[in-house]
Scaffold this motif. Structure first.
Motif, PDB file in Angstrom:
ATOM      1  N   GLU A   1      40.657 -74.802 -21.172  1.00  0.00           N
ATOM      2  CA  GLU A   1      40.315 -74.160 -22.438  1.00  0.00           C
ATOM      3  C   GLU A   1      39.015 -73.388 -22.240  1.00  0.00           C
ATOM      4  OE1 GLU A   1      39.176 -76.876 -25.592  1.00  0.00           O
ATOM      5  OE2 GLU A   1      40.131 -75.589 -27.076  1.00  0.00           O
ATOM      6  N   LEU A   2      38.935 -72.203 -22.796  1.00  0.00           N
ATOM      7  CA  LEU A   2      37.728 -71.383 -22.665  1.00  0.00           C
ATOM      8  C   LEU A   2      37.521 -70.587 -23.951  1.00  0.00           C
ATOM      9  CD1 LEU A   2      38.295 -69.814 -19.115  1.00  0.00           C
ATOM     10  CD2 LEU A   2      36.326 -71.216 -19.757  1.00  0.00           C
ATOM     11  N   GLY A   3      36.268 -70.348 -24.291  1.00  0.00           N
ATOM     12  CA  GLY A   3      35.973 -69.435 -25.399  1.00  0.00           C
ATOM     13  C   GLY A   3      35.170 -68.275 -24.850  1.00  0.00           C
ATOM     14  N   PHE A   4      35.764 -67.088 -24.849  1.00  0.00           N
ATOM     15  CA  PHE A   4      35.063 -65.904 -24.345  1.00  0.00           C
ATOM     16  C   PHE A   4      34.443 -65.137 -25.505  1.00  0.00           C
ATOM     17  CE2 PHE A   4      38.370 -65.590 -20.772  1.00  0.00           C
ATOM     18  CZ  PHE A   4      37.489 -66.033 -19.798  1.00  0.00           C
ATOM     19  N   ASP A   5      33.200 -64.692 -25.336  1.00  0.00           N
ATOM     20  CA  ASP A   5      32.661 -63.689 -26.246  1.00  0.00           C
ATOM     21  C   ASP A   5      32.817 -62.348 -25.557  1.00  0.00           C
ATOM     22  OD1 ASP A   5      31.967 -65.285 -28.389  1.00  0.00           O
ATOM     23  OD2 ASP A   5      30.115 -65.933 -27.417  1.00  0.00           O
TER      24      ASP A   5
ATOM     25  N   MET B   1      40.901 -69.184 -25.479  1.00  0.00           N
ATOM     26  CA  MET B   1      41.906 -69.235 -24.412  1.00  0.00           C
ATOM     27  C   MET B   1      42.297 -70.681 -24.140  1.00  0.00           C
ATOM     28  SD  MET B   1      41.675 -65.999 -23.731  1.00  0.00           S
ATOM     29  CE  MET B   1      42.726 -65.887 -22.291  1.00  0.00           C
ATOM     30  N   THR B   2      43.595 -70.907 -23.959  1.00  0.00           N
ATOM     31  CA  THR B   2      44.029 -72.241 -23.539  1.00  0.00           C
ATOM     32  C   THR B   2      45.056 -72.089 -22.432  1.00  0.00           C
ATOM     33  OG1 THR B   2      45.850 -72.259 -25.096  1.00  0.00           O
ATOM     34  CG2 THR B   2      43.814 -73.277 -25.850  1.00  0.00           C
ATOM     35  N   LYS B   3      45.221 -73.145 -21.674  1.00  0.00           N
ATOM     36  CA  LYS B   3      46.375 -73.204 -20.774  1.00  0.00           C
ATOM     37  C   LYS B   3      47.529 -73.824 -21.548  1.00  0.00           C
ATOM     38  CE  LYS B   3      45.436 -72.819 -16.117  1.00  0.00           C
ATOM     39  NZ  LYS B   3      45.626 -73.473 -14.813  1.00  0.00           N
TER      40      LYS B   3
END
Ligand SMILES: Nc1ncnc2c1ncn2[C@@H]1O[C@H](COP(=O)(O)OP(=O)(O)O)[C@@H](O)[C@H]1O
Ligand SMILES: [Mg+2]
Length: 455
Positions: A396-400, A320-322
């Protein structure tokens, strides 16, 4: 406010004047013979302005002016003017990350990534990568790495930047007591810094606790008592035990309870998948207790029955990014299929990377598209919820994320310094570029060098 790009040149003419081409003066609403303030990052100077006849958008500064505001190169960049009396050149984007001092590969395994970020905007913006010891707060300068057009890194002293993208890669350094104050010093100077620090899993669950999106978090208990563990196993039949500050699947146990056969524990040790059985709960606790003592804080989490291909569970990394408009977007999705017998889906434990389409079409047929679009909107709502409940900026996020056999979506963890291994998949090259462009454009937004689309 007027924003455009311009070409900066050095001039050998008398050093007291800032020369701008008439096209640039018109675009920025600048008029002749007034003093102008020229800003770059935290540095600025004031000098008389001269408009010169010349086609195109050009700005001429003397070497002395260059040195005063510490611009690292000539060439193109953005220029913004708020009131016709000041111009800001830039943006100067700071990437906060530690380095080794070796100029060939200063950022170790991250060097290629740092190069990719810088390449994304280097033709119109300035980047500096710097570590915790590179900031001179007194002089408001940073002695960090800039990148030459050929990709080589060189050390330069530049002003404090307009925005900071935090990619510090060491949890240990980030946990040092001085680090909070260090980062606050940027914020106090109105320099936005995003992705404040690493998340522990328990932090993420706690942030969402009062939010509607908490429904996507499996039941999680931090440092559970033996009786709580027993209760969770009775209710959920299987649970995951995960180090709260862990990553890469290290230290994870999957515990299953069979009413007649006892307790089964699966985990990874010395590159092998281990399966143990305990007839008695107390023996299970004894075995886990030893390991837990060595590994610090644990989260016990309800096990989710993930969708499977060839009996191997599958989950997804949502990167995920903005973007330029400060909105969350799904930049990329990688599907991860667990290796045989592995409790996690990491590639290092035999997992394989697939596209979400490959997986979902196999599992859901022509229903795949709607499952994917539901997962995407859930991921966006989760990112928004996390950010709303967090006291710092996130970009910025990395989701599992997992999808269970009843099509429910679950979030296992949120990474604030997400890895980029999904981009090794040859089908995710466009998404890889999108992730870099979004981050760059989000930096333009935060540093107020945004190209306004809707205004
Ligand atoms: N509650 C759970 N139920 C089912 N599978 C899980 C659960 N928690 C984790 N997993 C599996 O283990 C993997 C690693 O867990 P995660 O929370 O992402 O820890 P890490 O930080 O080690 O990557 C997940 O990607 C998922 O495949
Ligand atoms: Mg993970």
């Amino acid at each position: 406010m007027s924003l455009t790009t311009c070409t900066i040149h050095t001039t050998l003419k008398p050093s007291k004047m800032v020369y701008v081409s008439n096209d640039l003066a018109r675009t920025l609403h600048l008029t002749n013979s007034k003093n102008i303030l020229v800003r770059f990052g935290s540095k600025s100077f004031t000098a008389p302005l001269r408009v010169v006849k010349k086609a195109g958008l050009h700005l001429y500064l003397s070497i002395l002016m260059f040195n005063t505001i510490k611009i690292p190169r000539t060439g193109n960049c953005y220029v913004v003017s708020t009131n016709g009396k000041e111009i800001s050149l830039g943006p100067l984007i700071g990437i906060f990350t530690s380095h080794s001092g070796n100029s060939l590969s200063p950022f170790g395994g991250r060097t290629a990534f740092i190069r990719q970020i810088m390449r994304t905007g280097n033709d119109k913006s300035f980047f500096v990568a710097f570590g915790p010891n590179d900031v001179d707060w007194q002089n408001e300068t940073i002695n960090g790495y800039i990148m030459r057009p050929n990709g080589a890194f060189v050390r330069r002293t530049v002003p404090l930047p307009d925005v900071v993208y935090n990619r510090l890669s060491s949890r240990k350094i980030e946990k040092q007591p001085s680090m909070e104050g260090f980062k606050e010093r940027f914020e106090r100077r109105d320099i936005p810094l995003f992705n404040w620090s690493f998340f522990d899993k328990s932090d993420v669950y706690a942030l969402l606790e009062k939010d509607e999106q908490f429904k996507h978090v499996p039941e999680s208990v931090i440092n559970p008592s033996p009786s709580k563990l027993k209760e969770m196993l009775q209710i959920h039949r299987f649970i995951y035990l995960k180090p709260s500050a862990g990553s890469l699947g290290i230290g994870i146990y999957r515990v299953t309870y069979h009413p007649h056969r006892g307790y089964f524990v699966r985990y990874r040790k010395n590159n092998k998948n281990i399966l143990l059985r305990f007839a008695k709960f107390d023996d299970l606790v004894r075995m886990l207790g030893i390991n837990r003592g060595m590994l610090g804080q644990y989260v016990a989490q309800q096990g989710i029955r993930l969708i499977e291909i060839d009996n191997c569970p599958i989950d997804f990394r949502f990167h995920m990014t903005k973007n330029m408009d400060d909105e969350w977007v799904v930049a990329a999705i990688g599907a991860k299929k667990a290796g045989k017998g592995s409790v996690t889906t990491h590639i290092r434990t035999g997992g394989s990377l697939m596209t979400p389409q490959q997986v979902l079409e196999q599992v859901y047929g022509n229903h795949a598209e709607s499952v994917l679009s539901n997962a995407k909107s859930t991921a966006i709502r989760l990112a928004e919820a996390l950010e709303q409940n967090y006291q710092h900026r996130l970009g910025e996020l990395g989701f599992d994320l997992g999808i269970d056999q009843r099509e429910q979506i679950w979030m296992f963890e949120a990474n604030s310094k997400p890895g980029r291994s999904i981009f090794k998949h040859p089908s995710l090259k466009a998404e890889e570029r999108a992730s870099l462009t979004n981050i760059y454009e989000h930096c333009l937004f935060l540093s107020k060098f945004r190209v306004r689309r809707n205004e």
